[in-house]
Design an enzyme around this catalytic site. Sequence first.
Site, mmCIF file in Angstrom:
data_model
loop_
_atom_site.group_PDB
_atom_site.id
_atom_site.type_symbol
_atom_site.label_atom_id
_atom_site.label_comp_id
_atom_site.label_asym_id
_atom_site.label_seq_id
_atom_site.Cartn_x
_atom_site.Cartn_y
_atom_site.Cartn_z
ATOM 1 C CG ASP A 188 -1.933 1.057 1.290
ATOM 2 O OD1 ASP A 188 -1.788 2.071 0.578
ATOM 3 O OD2 ASP A 188 -2.902 0.909 2.072
ATOM 4 C CE1 TYR A 215 -8.087 11.143 -9.449
ATOM 5 C CE2 TYR A 215 -8.380 13.171 -10.705
ATOM 6 C CZ TYR A 215 -7.956 11.855 -10.631
ATOM 7 O OH TYR A 215 -7.402 11.262 -11.743
ATOM 8 C CE LYS A 229 -4.397 11.862 -9.948
ATOM 9 N NZ LYS A 229 -3.359 10.815 -10.099
#
Length: 270
Positions: free
Chosen positions: A75, A168, A172
């Site tokens: 992970d 998100y 990013k």
Amino acid sequence: MPALDGKVAFITGAARGQGRAEAVRLASDGANIIAVDICDQIASVPYPLATSDDLALTVKLVEDTGARIVAQQADVRDQHALNKALAAGVDELGRLDIVVANAGIAPMQSGPEGWQDVIDVNLTGVYHTVEVAIPTMIDQGEGGAIVLTSSVAGLIGVGSHDAGAVGYVAAKHGIVGLVRLYANLLAPHSIRVNSVHPAGVDTPMINNEATRQWLGNIADRTPQEMGNALPVQMLQPEDIANAVAWLVSDEARYVTGVTLPVDAGSVNKR
């Protein structure tokens, strides 16, 4: 001689999608592969994540090219586990030249838990990937190339007000900051750092019912233009792998600190 003959590439999120395509492409170019994937589910993610069977298929596809591969389940949120997985690969394959930090999730319509998970995987996980790789690459003293997977959502403000979607976009965009700083920090060691920014790619992360529904909701609720300039709806994983293969090759030996859209003109259209 293949472009990457004798090199070793460390790729996260390698069990399927872009990570698998990158593993196969770099192997076809002569690199041996250290492939890592969580092969487990994260609760906030509304679509199935990769499995151990997916990772096994990546192994087969890489071996079919004639390359060697060491595959590990780990992970990226767990830096110790990631370091252990990388060390196992380096012990067997002997070196480390290329890093592709590709692992990512898209829990777009989730609540606060989605924000935290996507930051942990898509930003902190990328940081962990670079950090565990740096010591070996510096100690080798032969330079190297690192590519971080961002998104068009790392260059423009597009998405929804859902916590997972906000996370998100934040993650990013954060990758751009990592690229710019690490490119400067690692330049004295001839280690190049760049990012790729895909538009929608035909992978299980995008091509699933939950993500399609989210994209439909954006179209219904906001005036955002989500399309590409070129007449193509979705890119293929191999399109991103081709860009990564160039960035890590000697053909791009003086390219560093670059945020490269692979997006059919999506960013330019905004």
